[in-house]
Design a protein around this motif. Structure first.
Motif, PDB file in Angstrom:
ATOM      1  N   GLU A  95       1.190  -0.870   0.081  1.00 46.87           N
ATOM      2  CA  GLU A  95       0.020  -0.135   0.098  1.00 46.87           C
ATOM      3  C   GLU A  95       1.065   1.100  -0.310  1.00 46.87           C
ATOM      4  OE1 GLU A  95      -3.440   0.600  -0.600  1.00 46.87           O
ATOM      5  OE2 GLU A  95      -3.907  -1.242  -0.806  1.00 46.87           O
ATOM      6  N   LYS A  96       2.178   1.319   0.441  1.00 43.74           N
ATOM      7  CA  LYS A  96       2.811   2.350   0.887  1.00 43.74           C
ATOM      8  C   LYS A  96       3.665   2.982  -0.553  1.00 43.74           C
ATOM      9  CE  LYS A  96       5.895   4.099   3.566  1.00 43.74           C
ATOM     10  NZ  LYS A  96       7.024   3.939   5.234  1.00 43.74           N
ATOM     11  N   TYR A  97       3.396   2.018  -1.225  1.00 41.38           N
ATOM     12  CA  TYR A  97       4.596   2.393  -2.241  1.00 41.38           C
ATOM     13  C   TYR A  97       3.749   1.981  -4.176  1.00 41.38           C
ATOM     14  CZ  TYR A  97       7.695   1.025   1.056  1.00 41.38           C
ATOM     15  OH  TYR A  97       8.622   1.283   1.985  1.00 41.38           O
ATOM     16  N   LYS A  98       2.267   1.733  -3.558  1.00 43.92           N
ATOM     17  CA  LYS A  98       2.027   1.502  -5.071  1.00 43.92           C
ATOM     18  C   LYS A  98       2.016   2.576  -5.764  1.00 43.92           C
ATOM     19  CE  LYS A  98      -2.358  -1.177  -3.118  1.00 43.92           C
ATOM     20  NZ  LYS A  98      -2.453  -2.355  -4.414  1.00 43.92           N
ATOM     21  N   SER A  99       1.967   3.824  -5.644  1.00 43.64           N
ATOM     22  CA  SER A  99       2.626   5.227  -6.743  1.00 43.64           C
ATOM     23  C   SER A  99       3.209   5.503  -7.052  1.00 43.64           C
ATOM     24  CB  SER A  99       1.539   6.743  -6.150  1.00 43.64           C
ATOM     25  OG  SER A  99       0.457   6.519  -6.123  1.00 43.64           O
ATOM     26  N   SER A 100       4.949   4.746  -6.284  1.00 42.93           N
ATOM     27  CA  SER A 100       6.072   5.399  -6.617  1.00 42.93           C
ATOM     28  C   SER A 100       6.184   3.756  -7.467  1.00 42.93           C
ATOM     29  CB  SER A 100       6.983   4.969  -5.391  1.00 42.93           C
ATOM     30  OG  SER A 100       6.774   4.697  -4.428  1.00 42.93           O
ATOM     31  N   ALA A 101       5.857   2.635  -7.499  1.00 40.07           N
ATOM     32  CA  ALA A 101       5.376   1.424  -8.078  1.00 40.07           C
ATOM     33  C   ALA A 101       5.149   1.115  -9.322  1.00 40.07           C
ATOM     34  CB  ALA A 101       5.538   0.486  -7.481  1.00 40.07           C
ATOM     35  N   GLN A 102       4.297   2.322  -9.569  1.00 41.48           N
ATOM     36  CA  GLN A 102       4.427   2.010 -10.610  1.00 41.48           C
ATOM     37  C   GLN A 102       5.259   3.625 -11.853  1.00 41.48           C
ATOM     38  OE1 GLN A 102       1.601   1.268 -12.592  1.00 41.48           O
ATOM     39  NE2 GLN A 102       1.007  -0.695 -11.247  1.00 41.48           N
ATOM     40  N   GLY A 103       5.772   4.201 -11.296  1.00 41.44           N
ATOM     41  CA  GLY A 103       6.355   5.886 -11.032  1.00 41.44           C
ATOM     42  C   GLY A 103       7.900   4.835 -12.131  1.00 41.44           C
ATOM     43  N   MET A 104       8.385   3.288 -10.864  1.00 44.45           N
ATOM     44  CA  MET A 104       9.376   2.822 -11.161  1.00 44.45           C
ATOM     45  C   MET A 104       9.430   2.516 -12.709  1.00 44.45           C
ATOM     46  SD  MET A 104      11.617   1.006  -9.090  1.00 44.45           S
ATOM     47  CE  MET A 104       9.887  -0.716  -9.186  1.00 44.45           C
TER      48      MET A 104
END
Length: 408
Positions: free
Chosen positions: A335-344
């Motif tokens: 949950e904590k990294y949903k946006s940053s993982a998609q950005g990665m």
């Protein structure tokens, strides 16, 4: 997911990809005819997408995952982007066009991760729900292409009159519309607000790099970079290729790729659940190799079916790799990294991979062009076909099948 949310998210996706398809498909043709740009300059213009994608994870990591609601950021970016696109519409010199385009793409590329993040935030089962929402982005891209050909902006007469610049104006207006609409989207607050001592790695979203400790995800990440090298050839060369060989209504015909994308987007949940992530990604990469082979040997006479089939394969190429990859990434991200993982993953695909691809495509296009600007397209297209085969073999040998892929 609530019905109203489905409508809002679908319209968001429609406008997001209408904006992109309104100018990006014909960019190579526009630069060559309106601004008299060289192949190397066209390659440089396309590389702005990659620079934007490389910077995107940092913007998402700092802002969307940490401080501000994603829908508000999306709205602000698109309003500013609409102004920059209008500036591009008024520009007639490549030396001025390039820096404005670079600024625009640095803003636009993070929105690809933002619309995914906003969508995933409203879903309890993205594996089944996301494709139904994402398909409207494809419809938006199709609508832009058909509209361009319907208005005759990409016809020989339209090109001679410089009408292709109107695509930039259309994108500008739509971007501003989406900007204001975004503020009405479902609230998507940041999931990973910083607490305690400030850490640069967390502020930049670099903590999502921990996903690469998973061997399979690391192989997928590397494959994503490599497969986007041949993908860059499609985006950069297809419109000039079809225009140069004399295919009429080329932009409208290129929209056939998105029509097939709609079909395969709807089939994706069934294929994904029945055959798993590995087979889905293998089919996508194989389709890439076949598409470029068809382009190499197709023509506007007896071989026109090869061109159209190659375009139509875009649905499998894009959906089965990119959309599956977004779902696969979401399943590994907490949950904590949903946006940053998609950005990665945006960094890996539209960023590093396509930056290398645009550079290689530009060099190869110039190498196989004569003094009059005509190209040896057969030789050009066989190169990305071969690269696709090599990436496919790399992925097959190292990626292990995963069962029960489900979002965290």
């Amino acid at each position: 997911m609530k019905f109203n949310s489905k409508i809002q998210l679908s319209f968001m996706m429609f406008l997001e990809f209408f904006i992109w398809g309104a100018w990006f498909v014909t960019l190579g043709t526009f630069l060559g005819t309106n601004l008299q740009a060289k192949d190397s300059e066209i390659s440089l213009a396309f590389s702005t997408q990659s620079f934007g994608a490389i910077i995107a994870p940092f913007i998402i990591g700092i802002i969307a995952d940490r401080y501000f609601n994603a829908e508000k950021i999306l709205g602000i970016i698109h309003v500013i982007g609409g102004v920059l696109m209008f500036w591009l519409y008024q520009t007639s010199d490549f030396s001025m066009f390039f820096p404005i385009l670079l600024a625009y793409m640095i803003l636009f590329m993070p929105t690809l991760a933002l619309v995914n993040s906003i969508s995933f935030n409203q879903m309890s089962n993205p594996e089944k729900e996301f494709s139904v929402i994402r398909v409207w982005g494809t419809v938006g891209w199709i609508a832009a292409g058909i509209l361009i050909s319907f208005l005759g902006w990409d016809s020989q007469e339209g090109l001679s009159q410089g009408l292709l610049k109107n695509t930039l104006l259309m994108a500008s207006i739509t971007s501003i519309v989406l900007g204001f609409f975004s503020f009405s989207l479902p609230k998507t607050p940041p999931k990973g607000k910083l607490s305690g001592e400030f850490e640069v790695s967390k502020a930049l979203g670099l903590d999502a790099l921990s996903l690469l400790k998973h061997r399979n995800f690391a192989i997928f990440f590397i494959s994503s970079i490599l497969i986007c090298i041949p993908l860059a050839f499609y985006y950069q060369n297809t419109s000039p290729f079809l225009t140069e060989i004399g295919l009429s209504n080329s932009t409208g015909k290129m929209a056939f790729g998105q029509v097939s994308e709609v079909l395969f987007m709807l089939l994706l949940p069934v294929f994904f659940s029945k055959f798993g992530v590995k087979k889905t990604l293998i089919v996508a990469m194989l389709a890439w190799a076949i598409r470029y082979f068809l382009f190499a040997f197709g023509d506007v006479d007896s071989g026109v079916w090869m061109l159209l089939l190659g375009i139509a394969l875009h649905g499998i190429c894009y959906d089965f790799f990119f959309v599956s990859g977004q779902i696969y990434t979401d399943s590994h991200a907490g949950e904590k990294y949903k946006s940053s993982a998609q950005g990665m993953i945006t960094l890996a695909t539209y960023g590093v991979g396509m930056l290398i691809g645009f550079w290689i495509a530009g060099l190869i296009s110039e190498n196989y062009a004569d003094m009059a600007g005509n190209h040896d397209w057969k030789s050009i297209w066989l190169i990305p076909s071969g690269i696709s085969v090599l990436v496919l073999l790399f992925f097959i040998s190292l990626f292990k099948e995963e069962k029960n892929i489900s979002p965290n």
